[in-house]
Scaffold this active site. Structure first.
Site, PDB file in Angstrom:
ATOM      1  N   ASN A  68     -23.941  -5.410 -13.876  1.00  0.00           N
ATOM      2  CA  ASN A  68     -23.422  -3.634 -14.653  1.00  0.00           C
ATOM      3  C   ASN A  68     -22.126  -2.778 -14.233  1.00  0.00           C
ATOM      4  O   ASN A  68     -21.173  -2.782 -15.151  1.00  0.00           O
ATOM      5  CB  ASN A  68     -24.789  -3.202 -15.488  1.00  0.00           C
ATOM      6  CG  ASN A  68     -23.502  -2.389 -16.540  1.00  0.00           C
ATOM      7  OD1 ASN A  68     -23.052  -3.136 -17.695  1.00  0.00           O
ATOM      8  ND2 ASN A  68     -23.930  -1.495 -16.835  1.00  0.00           N
TER       9      ASN A  68
ATOM     10  N   LYS B 257      -0.317  -8.095  -3.008  1.00  0.00           N
ATOM     11  CA  LYS B 257      -2.172  -7.262  -3.181  1.00  0.00           C
ATOM     12  C   LYS B 257      -1.837  -5.770  -3.607  1.00  0.00           C
ATOM     13  O   LYS B 257      -1.110  -5.522  -2.777  1.00  0.00           O
ATOM     14  CB  LYS B 257      -2.918  -7.337  -1.789  1.00  0.00           C
ATOM     15  CG  LYS B 257      -3.645  -6.613  -1.748  1.00  0.00           C
ATOM     16  CD  LYS B 257      -4.838  -7.281  -0.364  1.00  0.00           C
ATOM     17  CE  LYS B 257      -4.721  -6.397   0.727  1.00  0.00           C
ATOM     18  NZ  LYS B 257      -4.706  -5.240   0.774  1.00  0.00           N
ATOM     19  N   THR B 258      -1.662  -5.394  -4.662  1.00  0.00           N
ATOM     20  CA  THR B 258      -2.564  -4.024  -4.627  1.00  0.00           C
ATOM     21  C   THR B 258      -4.097  -3.446  -4.469  1.00  0.00           C
ATOM     22  O   THR B 258      -4.247  -4.047  -4.189  1.00  0.00           O
ATOM     23  CB  THR B 258      -2.070  -3.771  -6.135  1.00  0.00           C
ATOM     24  OG1 THR B 258      -2.780  -4.094  -6.827  1.00  0.00           O
ATOM     25  CG2 THR B 258      -0.829  -3.839  -6.964  1.00  0.00           C
ATOM     26  N   HIS B 259      -3.813  -2.205  -4.114  1.00  0.00           N
ATOM     27  CA  HIS B 259      -4.655  -1.201  -4.676  1.00  0.00           C
ATOM     28  C   HIS B 259      -4.123  -0.267  -5.150  1.00  0.00           C
ATOM     29  O   HIS B 259      -3.800   0.896  -4.932  1.00  0.00           O
ATOM     30  CB  HIS B 259      -4.778   0.429  -2.764  1.00  0.00           C
ATOM     31  CG  HIS B 259      -5.590  -0.887  -1.330  1.00  0.00           C
ATOM     32  ND1 HIS B 259      -6.808  -0.972  -1.963  1.00  0.00           N
ATOM     33  CD2 HIS B 259      -5.439  -1.143  -0.167  1.00  0.00           C
ATOM     34  CE1 HIS B 259      -6.906  -2.305  -1.082  1.00  0.00           C
ATOM     35  NE2 HIS B 259      -5.960  -1.794  -0.267  1.00  0.00           N
TER      36      HIS B 259
ATOM     37  N   ASP C  49       0.771  -1.809  -0.304  1.00  0.00           N
ATOM     38  CA  ASP C  49      -0.146  -0.505   0.152  1.00  0.00           C
ATOM     39  C   ASP C  49       0.944   1.417   0.013  1.00  0.00           C
ATOM     40  O   ASP C  49       1.162   2.030   0.848  1.00  0.00           O
ATOM     41  CB  ASP C  49      -0.656   0.140   1.300  1.00  0.00           C
ATOM     42  CG  ASP C  49      -1.859  -1.138   1.180  1.00  0.00           C
ATOM     43  OD1 ASP C  49      -1.683  -1.733   0.408  1.00  0.00           O
ATOM     44  OD2 ASP C  49      -2.318  -1.509   2.343  1.00  0.00           O
TER      45      ASP C  49
ATOM     46  N   ARG D  37      -9.658  -4.576  -4.660  1.00  0.00           N
ATOM     47  CA  ARG D  37     -10.974  -3.699  -5.080  1.00  0.00           C
ATOM     48  C   ARG D  37     -11.672  -3.127  -4.349  1.00  0.00           C
ATOM     49  O   ARG D  37     -12.482  -2.638  -4.953  1.00  0.00           O
ATOM     50  CB  ARG D  37     -11.458  -3.651  -7.067  1.00  0.00           C
ATOM     51  CG  ARG D  37     -11.412  -2.612  -7.936  1.00  0.00           C
ATOM     52  CD  ARG D  37     -11.608  -0.960  -7.460  1.00  0.00           C
ATOM     53  NE  ARG D  37     -12.755  -0.231  -8.063  1.00  0.00           N
ATOM     54  CZ  ARG D  37     -13.665   0.082  -7.287  1.00  0.00           C
ATOM     55  NH1 ARG D  37     -14.045  -0.668  -6.649  1.00  0.00           N
ATOM     56  NH2 ARG D  37     -14.393   1.167  -8.435  1.00  0.00           N
ATOM     57  N   LYS D  38     -12.368  -4.085  -3.667  1.00  0.00           N
ATOM     58  CA  LYS D  38     -13.206  -4.566  -3.378  1.00  0.00           C
ATOM     59  C   LYS D  38     -14.776  -3.771  -3.702  1.00  0.00           C
ATOM     60  O   LYS D  38     -15.616  -2.702  -3.337  1.00  0.00           O
ATOM     61  CB  LYS D  38     -13.333  -3.799  -2.207  1.00  0.00           C
ATOM     62  CG  LYS D  38     -12.411  -4.555  -0.818  1.00  0.00           C
ATOM     63  CD  LYS D  38     -12.344  -3.798   0.404  1.00  0.00           C
ATOM     64  CE  LYS D  38     -11.340  -4.436   1.520  1.00  0.00           C
ATOM     65  NZ  LYS D  38      -9.849  -4.048   1.221  1.00  0.00           N
TER      66      LYS D  38
HETATM   67  O1  S5P Z   1     -11.137  -6.715   6.044  1.00  0.00           O
HETATM   68  C1  S5P Z   1      -9.305  -6.078   5.783  1.00  0.00           C
HETATM   69  C2  S5P Z   1     -10.581  -6.559   4.359  1.00  0.00           C
HETATM   70  C3  S5P Z   1      -8.843  -6.358   3.631  1.00  0.00           C
HETATM   71  S1  S5P Z   1      -8.358  -6.824   2.161  1.00  0.00           S
HETATM   72  N1  S5P Z   1      -9.068  -5.774   6.110  1.00  0.00           N
HETATM   73  C4  S5P Z   1      -8.026  -4.707   6.286  1.00  0.00           C
HETATM   74  O2  S5P Z   1      -6.997  -4.621   5.641  1.00  0.00           O
HETATM   75  N2  S5P Z   1      -7.677  -5.498   4.343  1.00  0.00           N
HETATM   76  C5  S5P Z   1      -6.670  -5.129   3.383  1.00  0.00           C
HETATM   77  O3  S5P Z   1      -5.352  -5.235   4.271  1.00  0.00           O
HETATM   78  C6  S5P Z   1      -6.682  -3.709   3.873  1.00  0.00           C
HETATM   79  O4  S5P Z   1      -7.338  -2.053   2.918  1.00  0.00           O
HETATM   80  C7  S5P Z   1      -4.499  -3.350   3.459  1.00  0.00           C
HETATM   81  O5  S5P Z   1      -4.192  -3.018   2.161  1.00  0.00           O
HETATM   82  C8  S5P Z   1      -4.450  -4.465   3.365  1.00  0.00           C
HETATM   83  C9  S5P Z   1      -3.808  -4.640   5.578  1.00  0.00           C
HETATM   84  O6  S5P Z   1      -2.976  -3.674   5.919  1.00  0.00           O
HETATM   85  P1  S5P Z   1      -1.996  -3.716   7.252  1.00  0.00           P
HETATM   86  O7  S5P Z   1      -1.094  -2.567   6.705  1.00  0.00           O
HETATM   87  O8  S5P Z   1      -3.389  -3.505   8.737  1.00  0.00           O
HETATM   88  O9  S5P Z   1      -2.090  -4.719   7.428  1.00  0.00           O
END
Ligand code: S5P
Length: 259
Positions: free
Chosen positions: A100, A61-63, A39, A93-94
């Site tokens: 559509n 995993k990306t955002h 991130d 991306r959730k």
């Molecule tokens: O329930 C969730 C689902 C996701 S995908 N909780 C989360 O934290 N995430 C993702 O996991 C969140 O968007 C982030 O990219 C990552 C956790 O990051 P960290 O820095 O807290 O380890």
């Protein structure tokens, strides 16, 4: 401990989707259940950390929507690194809209996510159309999808009947849904991979509602197949040796579940 105490090799043999098979074989070959959540907001920073941490992870995993200088060349480089280090690309991306709209969001705009992300995730809240919308393009490309069935954040609403309904939705789309983002073991069906975010070497929380458990807790008690780690690695002074620590902790926890 939950019922699915099988090795990655056995899991790879007992699941259907080619992407799940590929993921388990990467996990076995590289001895890792670690997904790096990269991130960061600058493409060079992302590529640099992915190139150094890549050998220790099964998924990156990306955002992409936080990348300030996003370009097609960034995606090409990322895909090259995925081949070089043998990991799978997951765009977090959730998606959470009608079928559509999510199909348009998946294929179009600046990011063209369907063209490079092996896996995406969707919130089940809109109903099955959200899966159908992604699947319309993703199925023929060999992509897979995860349902956000539970969340790591304080006070989240993805609990109880919502989570149960998410599992049913996944069962109705086994050709495309390869698993869950979750905080507990939701099913013993070997087709579904459980990926758990909110993981840090020491448990606790952040200032914005994130709740952490340790790799051991995530794998042994919560039943995670894959642990997703972001800031625990990317904000460490030495991300590479820290990634190795997470890899070892996650993999040793997995070995314990086989006993
Ligand atoms: O329930 C969730 C689902 C996701 S995908 N909780 C989360 O934290 N995430 C993702 O996991 C969140 O968007 C982030 O990219 C990552 C956790 O990051 P960290 O820095 O807290 O380890």
């Amino acid at each position: 401990v939950f019922a699915v105490c099988k090795s990655y090799r056995e899991r790879s043999e007992s699941c259907q989707h080619s992407l799940s098979k590929k993921l388990y074989s990467i996990m076995e070959t590289k001895s890792t259940n670690l997904a790096l959540s990269v991130d960061l907001t600058k493409s060079n920073d992302i590529l640099q950390i992915v190139d150094t941490v890549g050998p220790f992870v099964c998924i990156v995993k990306t955002h992409v929507d936080i990348v300030e200088d996003f370009s097609q060349s960034f995606v090409n480089h990322l895909s090259d690194l995925a081949k070089k280090h043998n990991f799978i690309l997951f765009e977090d991306r959730k998606f959470a809209d009608i079928g559509n709209t999510v199909n348009c969001q998946y294929n179009n705009g600046i990011f063209k996510i369907s063209s490079w992300a092996d896996i995406v995730n969707v919130h089940p809240v809109p109903g099955e159309g959200v899966i159908a919308g992604i699947k319309q393009t993703g199925l023929s490309l060999g992509r897979g999808c995860l349902l956000v069935a539970e969340m790591s954040s304080k006070g989240n609403l993805a609990t109880g009947d919502y989570t149960k309904a998410a599992v049913k939705m996944a069962e109705n789309h086994k050709d495309f849904v390869i698993g869950f983002i979750c905080q507990s073991r939701l099913t013993d069906d070997p087709n579904f991979i459980h990926m758990t975010p909110g993981v840090k070497l020491s448990s606790g929380d952040d200032a914005l509602g994130q709740q952490y458990s340790t790799p051991e807790d995530a794998v042994i008690n919560k039943g995670a197949d894959v642990i997703i780690v972001g800031r625990g690695i990317i904000q460490a002074t030495d991300p590479v040796s820290t990634a190795k620590q997470y890899q070892q902790a996650g993999y040793n926890a997995y070995l314990q579940t086989l006993k």
